[in-house]
Design an enzyme around this catalytic site. Structure first.
Site, PDB file in Angstrom:
ATOM      1  N   CYS A   1     -20.192   0.961 -11.004  1.00 32.75           N
ATOM      2  CA  CYS A   1     -19.610   1.695  -9.885  1.00 32.75           C
ATOM      3  C   CYS A   1     -20.251   1.191  -8.602  1.00 32.75           C
ATOM      4  CB  CYS A   1     -19.897   3.186 -10.081  1.00 32.75           C
ATOM      5  SG  CYS A   1     -19.349   4.229  -8.717  1.00 32.75           S
TER       6      CYS A   1
ATOM      7  N   CYS B   1     -14.129  -1.661  -5.794  1.00 31.12           N
ATOM      8  CA  CYS B   1     -14.293  -0.403  -6.524  1.00 31.12           C
ATOM      9  C   CYS B   1     -13.800  -0.677  -7.935  1.00 31.12           C
ATOM     10  CB  CYS B   1     -13.453   0.690  -5.869  1.00 31.12           C
ATOM     11  SG  CYS B   1     -13.255   2.174  -6.879  1.00 31.12           S
TER      12      CYS B   1
HETATM   13  N1  DGL Z   1     -15.429   3.363  -9.360  1.00 35.54           N
HETATM   14  C1  DGL Z   1     -16.192   3.602  -8.227  1.00 35.54           C
HETATM   15  C2  DGL Z   1     -16.616   2.397  -7.446  1.00 35.54           C
HETATM   16  O1  DGL Z   1     -16.717   1.327  -7.996  1.00 35.54           O
HETATM   17  C3  DGL Z   1     -16.141   4.867  -7.436  1.00 35.54           C
HETATM   18  C4  DGL Z   1     -14.870   5.581  -7.284  1.00 35.54           C
HETATM   19  C5  DGL Z   1     -15.029   6.969  -6.732  1.00 35.54           C
HETATM   20  O2  DGL Z   1     -15.397   7.827  -7.506  1.00 35.54           O
HETATM   21  O3  DGL Z   1     -14.796   7.172  -5.528  1.00 35.54           O
HETATM   22  O4  DGL Z   1     -16.882   2.479  -6.268  1.00 35.54           O
END
Ligand code: DGL
Length: 283
Positions: A84, A195
């Protein structure tokens, strides 16, 4: 805090690798890990009860990330991947400070490879507000952007749509059009998917923007980095093992089940719920 109560890091090669994300996004990284390291047992926790992270304060994300890592240590993991970008920006340093003996692989938007790849000299970055507003991201730009123009685009709503498995509907189409148009109009030929939820929208982006646009994400690079870290620590699992893949969520297990059925090679994978104890709101 009494360090005696901290769960310990496993130090044997057949222990699992733990992977965390705010929700389903990290599965785009998990599939790269599975492809590169097929002998590794994997424990994945989706914090879908608290998604999206993108608009939450950094302190809250740090607390969530610590909670998830502690849960994974209870599953005897030997390493953790923060799959993430938003959690990396907010929490990678505090996780490493708290567990200095635990190999932690984190991730950030692929500014360096995108700057190397662009021919037009304009790169777009799709990411969450949290990532784009972080000191870590500012540092990346300062270090790697050079003379390339890097245009950032926060994308509210996209993570939520992916969480709901809504990859094909008109809402995603409208959001993508809104977020991509300014980047394409400004001459971007390379887009960073900053993301981990967004690689699930790769086909939609392709349909809208055409094949000439290069889309860059860091899932495969993170898998390679994990392999390096496991190698260095003598912790890589051997190839004759047939590994377990286990999934948990702090949200709706049914939603995760449906997502896995569509996007994970073992569609019958079971999904556990992370205990109520682990579900307390931070703070
Ligand atoms: N999947 C996440 C990232 O790579 C975060 C998404 C979220 O919860 O806003 O930033």
């Amino acid at each position: 805090m009494n360090t005696m109560t901290e769960p310990r890091t496993a130090t044997y090669p057949h222990a699992p690798v733990g992977v965390i994300d705010s929700g389903m996004g990290g599965l785009s990284v998990l599939r790269e890990i599975r492809a590169l390291l097929p002998a590794e047992a994997l424990c994945y926790v989706a914090d879908s009860g608290f998604v999206p992270y993108g608009s939450r304060p950094a302190t809250e994300i740090r607390n969530r990330a610590e909670t998830l890592v502690r849960f994974l240590l209870g599953q005897q993991v030997k390493a953790v991947v923060v799959a993430c970008n938003t959690a990396t920006a907010a929490a990678a340093r505090s996780l490493r400070d708290r567990w200095p003996g635990l190999p932690i692989v984190a991730m950030e938007p692929a500014v360096k490879p995108a700057v190397a790849a662009t021919r037009s000299g304009v790169v777009g970055v799709l990411a969450t507000e949290g990532t784009l507003g972080s000191a870590r991201f500012a540092g990346l730009l300062e270090q790697y952007a050079g003379r390339v123009e890097v245009i950032t685009q926060p994308c509210p709503g996209l993570v939520e749509a992916v969480e709901q498995g809504d990859l094909d509907g008109p809402l995603v189409g409208r959001l993508l059009e809104r977020y991509l148009t300014p980047l394409i109009d400004a001459g971007a030929d390379t887009i960073i998917l900053g993301c981990t939820h967004y690689p699930f929208l790769r086909e939609r982006i392709r349909e809208m923007a055409g094949a000439r646009l290069q889309l860059i994400d860091t899932g495969a690079a993170v898998a390679r980095q994990l392999r390096r870290r496991l190698d260095e620590a003598g912790l890589q699992a051997s190839v004759d093992v047939s590994p377990m893949h286990r999934f948990w969520t702090t949200g709706d297990p049914g939603a995760m089940h449906r997502f896995l059925a569509r996007h994970w090679p073992e569609p019958e994978a079971e999904v556990g719920i992370v205990d109520d104890d682990w579900r307390r709101r931070p703070g």
